[in-house]
Design a protein around this motif. Structure first.
Motif, PDB file in Angstrom:
ATOM      1  N   MET A 142       0.835  -1.178   0.000  1.00  0.00           N
ATOM      2  CA  MET A 142       0.000   0.000   0.000  1.00  0.00           C
ATOM      3  C   MET A 142       0.883   1.245   0.000  1.00  0.00           C
ATOM      4  SD  MET A 142      -3.558  -0.930   1.946  1.00  0.00           S
ATOM      5  CE  MET A 142      -2.955  -0.884   3.589  1.00  0.00           C
ATOM      6  N   LEU A 143       0.801   2.064   1.021  1.00  0.00           N
ATOM      7  CA  LEU A 143       1.527   3.326   1.036  1.00  0.00           C
ATOM      8  C   LEU A 143       2.600   3.321   2.130  1.00  0.00           C
ATOM      9  CD1 LEU A 143      -1.554   5.713   0.739  1.00  0.00           C
ATOM     10  CD2 LEU A 143      -0.005   5.016  -1.097  1.00  0.00           C
ATOM     11  N   SER A 144       3.860   3.356   1.732  1.00  0.00           N
ATOM     12  CA  SER A 144       4.937   3.322   2.720  1.00  0.00           C
ATOM     13  C   SER A 144       4.942   4.573   3.597  1.00  0.00           C
ATOM     14  CB  SER A 144       6.289   3.164   2.024  1.00  0.00           C
ATOM     15  OG  SER A 144       6.531   4.274   1.171  1.00  0.00           O
ATOM     16  N   TYR A 145       4.368   5.649   3.124  1.00  0.00           N
ATOM     17  CA  TYR A 145       4.377   6.914   3.871  1.00  0.00           C
ATOM     18  C   TYR A 145       3.130   7.120   4.733  1.00  0.00           C
ATOM     19  CZ  TYR A 145       1.733   8.267  -0.319  1.00  0.00           C
ATOM     20  OH  TYR A 145       0.842   8.315  -1.350  1.00  0.00           O
ATOM     21  N   SER A 146       2.251   6.128   4.777  1.00  0.00           N
ATOM     22  CA  SER A 146       1.041   6.253   5.613  1.00  0.00           C
ATOM     23  C   SER A 146       1.330   5.732   7.020  1.00  0.00           C
ATOM     24  CB  SER A 146      -0.119   5.478   4.999  1.00  0.00           C
ATOM     25  OG  SER A 146       0.139   4.086   5.027  1.00  0.00           O
ATOM     26  N   THR A 147       0.511   6.194   7.976  1.00  0.00           N
ATOM     27  CA  THR A 147       0.593   5.678   9.338  1.00  0.00           C
ATOM     28  C   THR A 147      -0.808   5.282   9.794  1.00  0.00           C
ATOM     29  OG1 THR A 147       0.377   7.904  10.270  1.00  0.00           O
ATOM     30  CG2 THR A 147       2.610   7.052   9.978  1.00  0.00           C
ATOM     31  N   VAL A 153      -2.300  10.260   5.992  1.00  0.00           N
ATOM     32  CA  VAL A 153      -1.375  10.584   4.899  1.00  0.00           C
ATOM     33  C   VAL A 153      -1.178  12.099   4.858  1.00  0.00           C
ATOM     34  CG1 VAL A 153      -1.967   8.551   3.504  1.00  0.00           C
ATOM     35  CG2 VAL A 153      -3.250  10.675   3.185  1.00  0.00           C
ATOM     36  N   PRO A 154      -0.021  12.558   4.371  1.00  0.00           N
ATOM     37  CA  PRO A 154       0.211  14.005   4.326  1.00  0.00           C
ATOM     38  C   PRO A 154      -0.521  14.719   3.192  1.00  0.00           C
ATOM     39  CG  PRO A 154       2.163  12.831   3.593  1.00  0.00           C
ATOM     40  CD  PRO A 154       1.174  11.804   4.055  1.00  0.00           C
ATOM     41  N   ASN A 155      -0.824  14.001   2.106  1.00  0.00           N
ATOM     42  CA  ASN A 155      -1.515  14.599   0.961  1.00  0.00           C
ATOM     43  C   ASN A 155      -2.483  13.567   0.394  1.00  0.00           C
ATOM     44  OD1 ASN A 155      -2.110  15.240  -1.877  1.00  0.00           O
ATOM     45  ND2 ASN A 155      -0.714  16.950  -1.563  1.00  0.00           N
ATOM     46  N   GLY A 188     -15.451  14.483  12.771  1.00  0.00           N
ATOM     47  CA  GLY A 188     -14.780  13.950  13.953  1.00  0.00           C
ATOM     48  C   GLY A 188     -13.270  13.954  13.828  1.00  0.00           C
ATOM     49  N   LEU A 189     -12.778  14.377  12.691  1.00  0.00           N
ATOM     50  CA  LEU A 189     -11.337  14.387  12.423  1.00  0.00           C
ATOM     51  C   LEU A 189     -10.845  15.817  12.202  1.00  0.00           C
ATOM     52  CD1 LEU A 189     -11.366  11.341   9.997  1.00  0.00           C
ATOM     53  CD2 LEU A 189     -10.570  11.357  12.370  1.00  0.00           C
ATOM     54  N   ASN A 190     -11.415  16.749  12.948  1.00  0.00           N
ATOM     55  CA  ASN A 190     -11.045  18.174  12.843  1.00  0.00           C
ATOM     56  C   ASN A 190     -11.189  18.701  11.424  1.00  0.00           C
ATOM     57  OD1 ASN A 190     -10.424  18.378  15.613  1.00  0.00           O
ATOM     58  ND2 ASN A 190      -8.430  17.460  15.224  1.00  0.00           N
ATOM     59  N   ASP A 191     -12.191  18.206  10.722  1.00  0.00           N
ATOM     60  CA  ASP A 191     -12.495  18.603   9.345  1.00  0.00           C
ATOM     61  C   ASP A 191     -11.373  18.291   8.356  1.00  0.00           C
ATOM     62  OD1 ASP A 191     -15.105  19.382   9.852  1.00  0.00           O
ATOM     63  OD2 ASP A 191     -14.506  21.414  10.392  1.00  0.00           O
ATOM     64  N   ALA A 192     -10.464  17.387   8.725  1.00  0.00           N
ATOM     65  CA  ALA A 192      -9.432  16.943   7.781  1.00  0.00           C
ATOM     66  C   ALA A 192     -10.116  16.186   6.643  1.00  0.00           C
ATOM     67  CB  ALA A 192      -8.429  16.037   8.482  1.00  0.00           C
ATOM     68  N   LEU A 193      -9.554  16.276   5.452  1.00  0.00           N
ATOM     69  CA  LEU A 193     -10.120  15.542   4.317  1.00  0.00           C
ATOM     70  C   LEU A 193     -10.017  14.047   4.559  1.00  0.00           C
ATOM     71  CD1 LEU A 193      -8.858  17.527   1.208  1.00  0.00           C
ATOM     72  CD2 LEU A 193     -11.165  17.476   2.178  1.00  0.00           C
ATOM     73  N   THR A 194     -11.057  13.330   4.176  1.00  0.00           N
ATOM     74  CA  THR A 194     -11.096  11.882   4.348  1.00  0.00           C
ATOM     75  C   THR A 194     -11.778  11.242   3.133  1.00  0.00           C
ATOM     76  OG1 THR A 194     -11.797  10.101   5.813  1.00  0.00           O
ATOM     77  CG2 THR A 194     -13.219  12.019   5.713  1.00  0.00           C
ATOM     78  N   GLN A 203      -9.731   3.668   4.774  1.00  0.00           N
ATOM     79  CA  GLN A 203     -10.042   5.091   4.801  1.00  0.00           C
ATOM     80  C   GLN A 203      -8.717   5.832   4.886  1.00  0.00           C
ATOM     81  OE1 GLN A 203     -12.034   6.428   8.390  1.00  0.00           O
ATOM     82  NE2 GLN A 203     -12.835   8.258   7.378  1.00  0.00           N
ATOM     83  N   LEU A 204      -8.636   6.958   4.211  1.00  0.00           N
ATOM     84  CA  LEU A 204      -7.487   7.849   4.335  1.00  0.00           C
ATOM     85  C   LEU A 204      -7.939   9.130   5.002  1.00  0.00           C
ATOM     86  CD1 LEU A 204      -5.877   7.611   0.767  1.00  0.00           C
ATOM     87  CD2 LEU A 204      -5.283   6.281   2.812  1.00  0.00           C
ATOM     88  N   VAL A 205      -7.093   9.684   5.841  1.00  0.00           N
ATOM     89  CA  VAL A 205      -7.345  11.003   6.416  1.00  0.00           C
ATOM     90  C   VAL A 205      -6.074  11.818   6.215  1.00  0.00           C
ATOM     91  CG1 VAL A 205      -6.675  10.291   8.771  1.00  0.00           C
ATOM     92  CG2 VAL A 205      -8.111  12.312   8.440  1.00  0.00           C
ATOM     93  N   GLU A 206      -6.251  13.045   5.744  1.00  0.00           N
ATOM     94  CA  GLU A 206      -5.117  13.916   5.453  1.00  0.00           C
ATOM     95  C   GLU A 206      -4.703  14.649   6.734  1.00  0.00           C
ATOM     96  OE1 GLU A 206      -4.387  16.301   1.620  1.00  0.00           O
ATOM     97  OE2 GLU A 206      -5.324  17.733   3.010  1.00  0.00           O
ATOM     98  N   ILE A 207      -3.548  14.285   7.250  1.00  0.00           N
ATOM     99  CA  ILE A 207      -2.992  14.928   8.449  1.00  0.00           C
ATOM    100  C   ILE A 207      -1.670  15.556   8.043  1.00  0.00           C
ATOM    101  CG2 ILE A 207      -2.177  14.593  10.806  1.00  0.00           C
ATOM    102  CD1 ILE A 207      -5.092  13.826  10.600  1.00  0.00           C
ATOM    103  N   LYS A 208      -1.629  16.872   8.090  1.00  0.00           N
ATOM    104  CA  LYS A 208      -0.416  17.590   7.665  1.00  0.00           C
ATOM    105  C   LYS A 208       0.491  17.878   8.827  1.00  0.00           C
ATOM    106  CE  LYS A 208      -2.639  19.399   3.668  1.00  0.00           C
ATOM    107  NZ  LYS A 208      -2.315  20.080   2.489  1.00  0.00           N
TER     108      LYS A 208
END
Length: 134
Positions: free
Chosen positions: A1-6, A85-87, A111-117, A129-134
């Motif tokens: 999948m994505l090595s840069y995801s957490t 993910v960052p982007n 529920g995710l501080n209006d981060a994109l999901t 599910q992905l959530v964009e956390i910068k």
């Protein structure tokens, strides 16, 4: 999948938050306030406990909620894993290369501080599910 995801959280479908929440509280989890997610048509509460993954508890708002089909076919239980993910647009593009299908456009998660999901599906992995956390 994505090595840069957490790992961000595990999504659990439930019939009624008020019935399920005490089980998590008895296990030592602290529970967030219940949040209405009108776009996803669910009520959400987050269960958190030091040293353990966050659990997102989701109850359908009405019979049109996507959670209803999960509850009908499988009953209560985990049904998605969320990754930070960052982007989100780059992540979607990368996952499409691995045959993940986005189920909708990214939307703000209340529920995710209006981060994109966004939710994506791959027949060999399941629903994520992905959530964009910068």
């Amino acid at each position: 999948m994505l090595s840069y995801s957490t790992f961000h959280h595990l999504g659990v479908a439930v019939f009624e938050l008020k019935i399920t929440i005490p089980y998590y509280e008895n296990a030592g989890y602290s529970i967030s306030e219940i949040i209405l997610e009108p776009v996803q048509r669910v009520k959400v509460a987050y269960a958190k406990k030091e040293g353990t993954p966050t659990i997102e508890l989701l109850e359908p708002l009405d019979t049109s909620s996507p959670i209803c089909s999960i509850l009908k076919s499988k009953g209560c239980g985990p049904y998605h894993i969320c990754y930070a993910v960052p982007n989100i647009q780059i992540a979607i593009s990368d996952l499409k290369k691995d045959k993940f299908l986005p189920l909708a456009r990214p939307v703000p998660g209340h529920g995710l501080n209006d981060a994109l999901t966004v939710f994506l599906y791959n027949k060999n992995v399941g629903l994520i599910q992905l959530v964009e956390i910068k």
